[in-house]
Write a protein that holds these residues in place. Structure first.
Motif, PDB file in Angstrom:
ATOM      1  N   LEU A   1       0.977  -0.980  -0.333  1.00 24.91           N
ATOM      2  CA  LEU A   1      -0.309   0.201   0.028  1.00 24.91           C
ATOM      3  C   LEU A   1       0.951   1.739  -0.118  1.00 24.91           C
ATOM      4  CD1 LEU A   1      -2.538  -1.261   2.727  1.00 24.91           C
ATOM      5  CD2 LEU A   1      -2.498  -1.227   0.026  1.00 24.91           C
ATOM      6  N   ILE A   2       2.009   1.490   0.616  1.00 25.45           N
ATOM      7  CA  ILE A   2       2.794   2.270   0.188  1.00 25.45           C
ATOM      8  C   ILE A   2       4.297   1.700  -1.067  1.00 25.45           C
ATOM      9  CG2 ILE A   2       4.335   3.765   1.755  1.00 25.45           C
ATOM     10  CD1 ILE A   2       3.237   3.562   4.470  1.00 25.45           C
ATOM     11  N   PRO A   3       4.253   2.098  -1.861  1.00 23.32           N
ATOM     12  CA  PRO A   3       5.620   2.433  -2.463  1.00 23.32           C
ATOM     13  C   PRO A   3       6.471   1.694  -2.370  1.00 23.32           C
ATOM     14  CG  PRO A   3       3.554   3.354  -3.943  1.00 23.32           C
ATOM     15  CD  PRO A   3       3.544   3.849  -2.400  1.00 23.32           C
ATOM     16  N   LEU A   4       7.724   0.731  -3.316  1.00 23.66           N
ATOM     17  CA  LEU A   4       9.065   1.166  -2.355  1.00 23.66           C
ATOM     18  C   LEU A   4       9.469   2.276  -3.554  1.00 23.66           C
ATOM     19  CD1 LEU A   4       9.352  -2.763  -1.871  1.00 23.66           C
ATOM     20  CD2 LEU A   4       9.330  -0.793   0.168  1.00 23.66           C
ATOM     21  N   GLU A   5       9.506   2.391  -4.266  1.00 24.57           N
ATOM     22  CA  GLU A   5      10.032   2.694  -5.460  1.00 24.57           C
ATOM     23  C   GLU A   5       9.345   4.201  -5.076  1.00 24.57           C
ATOM     24  OE1 GLU A   5      10.543   5.924  -8.398  1.00 24.57           O
ATOM     25  OE2 GLU A   5       8.287   5.616  -7.475  1.00 24.57           O
ATOM     26  N   LEU A   6      10.739   5.035  -5.024  1.00 22.19           N
ATOM     27  CA  LEU A   6      10.658   6.418  -3.988  1.00 22.19           C
ATOM     28  C   LEU A   6       9.821   7.250  -4.443  1.00 22.19           C
ATOM     29  CD1 LEU A   6      12.319   8.486  -1.486  1.00 22.19           C
ATOM     30  CD2 LEU A   6      13.533   9.037  -4.246  1.00 22.19           C
ATOM     31  N   ASP A   7      10.115   8.008  -5.730  1.00 26.83           N
ATOM     32  CA  ASP A   7       8.721   8.875  -6.339  1.00 26.83           C
ATOM     33  C   ASP A   7       7.153   8.066  -6.063  1.00 26.83           C
ATOM     34  OD1 ASP A   7      10.692  10.569  -6.808  1.00 26.83           O
ATOM     35  OD2 ASP A   7      10.283   9.602  -9.514  1.00 26.83           O
TER      36      ASP A   7
ATOM     37  N   LEU B   1      -3.280  18.204  -6.464  1.00 26.03           N
ATOM     38  CA  LEU B   1      -2.109  17.261  -6.057  1.00 26.03           C
ATOM     39  C   LEU B   1      -3.084  15.792  -6.990  1.00 26.03           C
ATOM     40  CD1 LEU B   1      -0.745  16.411  -2.095  1.00 26.03           C
ATOM     41  CD2 LEU B   1       0.000  17.555  -4.294  1.00 26.03           C
ATOM     42  N   LEU B   2      -4.456  15.391  -7.139  1.00 31.00           N
ATOM     43  CA  LEU B   2      -4.822  13.933  -7.562  1.00 31.00           C
ATOM     44  C   LEU B   2      -4.772  14.521  -9.152  1.00 31.00           C
ATOM     45  CD1 LEU B   2      -7.717  13.181  -5.665  1.00 31.00           C
ATOM     46  CD2 LEU B   2      -5.452  11.616  -6.380  1.00 31.00           C
ATOM     47  N   THR B   3      -5.426  16.559  -9.643  1.00 28.11           N
ATOM     48  CA  THR B   3      -4.592  16.444 -11.068  1.00 28.11           C
ATOM     49  C   THR B   3      -3.566  16.067 -12.079  1.00 28.11           C
ATOM     50  OG1 THR B   3      -7.258  17.745 -10.666  1.00 28.11           O
ATOM     51  CG2 THR B   3      -6.019  18.432 -12.432  1.00 28.11           C
ATOM     52  N   ARG B   4      -2.323  16.636 -10.627  1.00 27.98           N
ATOM     53  CA  ARG B   4      -1.328  16.870 -11.213  1.00 27.98           C
ATOM     54  C   ARG B   4      -0.615  16.208 -11.296  1.00 27.98           C
ATOM     55  NH1 ARG B   4       1.947  22.113  -8.205  1.00 27.98           N
ATOM     56  NH2 ARG B   4       0.465  22.697  -9.774  1.00 27.98           N
ATOM     57  N   TYR B   5      -0.747  14.835 -10.501  1.00 25.83           N
ATOM     58  CA  TYR B   5       0.242  14.125 -10.513  1.00 25.83           C
ATOM     59  C   TYR B   5      -0.714  12.319 -10.223  1.00 25.83           C
ATOM     60  CZ  TYR B   5       3.078  17.476  -8.760  1.00 25.83           C
ATOM     61  OH  TYR B   5       3.579  18.155  -8.311  1.00 25.83           O
ATOM     62  N   GLY B   6      -1.876  12.798 -10.585  1.00 30.43           N
ATOM     63  CA  GLY B   6      -2.537  10.941  -9.788  1.00 30.43           C
ATOM     64  C   GLY B   6      -2.709  10.909 -11.860  1.00 30.43           C
ATOM     65  N   ARG B   7      -3.673   9.070 -11.439  1.00 29.41           N
ATOM     66  CA  ARG B   7      -3.549   8.615 -13.301  1.00 29.41           C
ATOM     67  C   ARG B   7      -4.067   7.291 -12.684  1.00 29.41           C
ATOM     68  NH1 ARG B   7       0.282   4.691 -13.412  1.00 29.41           N
ATOM     69  NH2 ARG B   7       2.005   4.302 -11.719  1.00 29.41           N
ATOM     70  N   GLY B   8      -5.163   6.593 -13.595  1.00 27.83           N
ATOM     71  CA  GLY B   8      -5.164   5.459 -13.584  1.00 27.83           C
ATOM     72  C   GLY B   8      -7.032   5.952 -12.222  1.00 27.83           C
ATOM     73  N   PRO B   9      -7.617   4.857 -12.429  1.00 32.61           N
ATOM     74  CA  PRO B   9      -9.489   4.762 -11.606  1.00 32.61           C
ATOM     75  C   PRO B   9      -8.964   5.590 -10.230  1.00 32.61           C
ATOM     76  CG  PRO B   9      -8.492   2.789 -12.057  1.00 32.61           C
ATOM     77  CD  PRO B   9      -7.174   3.294 -13.098  1.00 32.61           C
ATOM     78  N   TRP B  10      -7.094   4.767  -9.760  1.00 32.45           N
ATOM     79  CA  TRP B  10      -6.802   5.137  -8.178  1.00 32.45           C
ATOM     80  C   TRP B  10      -6.659   6.515  -8.148  1.00 32.45           C
ATOM     81  CZ3 TRP B  10      -9.603   1.845  -4.353  1.00 32.45           C
ATOM     82  CH2 TRP B  10     -10.118   0.836  -5.394  1.00 32.45           C
TER      83      TRP B  10
ATOM     84  N   PHE C   1      -3.253   7.175  -7.400  1.00 36.16           N
ATOM     85  CA  PHE C   1      -1.894   7.115  -8.459  1.00 36.16           C
ATOM     86  C   PHE C   1      -1.448   5.204  -9.187  1.00 36.16           C
ATOM     87  CE2 PHE C   1      -1.779   9.424  -4.740  1.00 36.16           C
ATOM     88  CZ  PHE C   1      -1.307  11.335  -5.287  1.00 36.16           C
ATOM     89  N   GLY C   2      -2.720   5.218  -9.492  1.00 36.89           N
ATOM     90  CA  GLY C   2      -2.622   4.103 -10.978  1.00 36.89           C
ATOM     91  C   GLY C   2      -3.789   3.519 -10.874  1.00 36.89           C
ATOM     92  N   ASP C   3      -3.289   1.806 -11.470  1.00 33.78           N
ATOM     93  CA  ASP C   3      -4.243   0.899 -11.590  1.00 33.78           C
ATOM     94  C   ASP C   3      -4.636  -0.085 -10.177  1.00 33.78           C
ATOM     95  OD1 ASP C   3      -4.173   1.694 -14.424  1.00 33.78           O
ATOM     96  OD2 ASP C   3      -2.268   0.002 -14.864  1.00 33.78           O
TER      97      ASP C   3
END
Length: 213
Positions: free
Chosen positions: A82-88, A145-154, A156-158
């Motif tokens: 639920l908390i990604p490992l990849e830094l960005d 934040l979601l408009t600038r960086y969000g993507r996918g149905p969730w 931040f992603g799929d």
């Protein structure tokens, strides 16, 4: 595993979502914060020193604070993460989660609303204005934040992340309190997608054993 929870607490709700996403079973132990059960000496001394919900217990280990609990769950039960490992990706998820958990929720939780009403003596209309003001301030930031960086149905992603675990309860309780959220379409789209997911459905307040309409 035991979860000390209150059905309408957004912090408890976050943890219930995380547990459901990870497919973990637990004993649900209701803590009626409306009646002050979270301040009872036995609870504070033996379960959660911060006198709040949620609290997680497993084999004599006790932990409070929803974000700490979910981070611990990610370490102990890493699938799905639920908390990604990849830094960005990690930092984006935490940025949104902290905005909700640190900037919105503390100003509008039950103890604050009771204080402004019972101690400071504001009217119900003024209390409602307080609530709606901080929802608008905080959700505007979430939407940006979601408009600038969000993507996918969730958020931040799929796949759902900690950000979704935080966003859904915040929106759910804001809607329950009569907030107009039409100015935040991206946030609402994530919310509507999420509540169709079985884990989010299982975690919602009405599905909890201590639910009261």
């Amino acid at each position: 595993m035991q979860l000390h929870s209150f059905f309408n607490s957004s912090t408890s709700w976050r943890v219930r979502i995380a547990l459901a996403l990870k497919g973990l079973t637990y004993d649900y132990l209701p803590v009626d914060i409306r009646a002050g059960a979270h301040r009872e000496p036995d609870y504070v001394d033996h379960v959660n020193p911060s006198a709040s919900v949620p609290a997680l217990a497993e084999d004599g280990f006790h932990l409070g604070q929803s974000l700490a609990i979910i981070e611990w769950l990610d370490a102990q039960y890493p699938e799905p993460r639920l908390i990604p490992l990849e830094l960005d990706a990690r930092i984006r998820v935490l940025e949104l989660s902290y905005l909700i958990a640190c900037d919105i929720h503390p100003l509008n939780n039950l103890r604050v609303l009771r204080y402004v009403q019972d101690v400071l003596g504001v009217t119900p209309e003024q209390k409602d204005a307080w609530y709606q003001h901080w929802i608008a301030q905080g959700m505007a930031g979430v939407e940006r934040l979601l408009t600038r960086y969000g993507r996918g149905p969730w958020c931040f992603g799929d796949e759902p992340t900690l950000a979704d675990c935080c966003l859904v309860p915040q929106i759910g309780n804001a809607l329950r309190m009569g907030s107009d959220l039409t100015a935040y379409p991206r946030s609402l789209a994530v919310y509507r997608h999420a509540i169709e997911h079985p884990a989010f459905e299982m975690a919602r307040p009405a599905r909890q054993p201590d639910y009261k309409a």
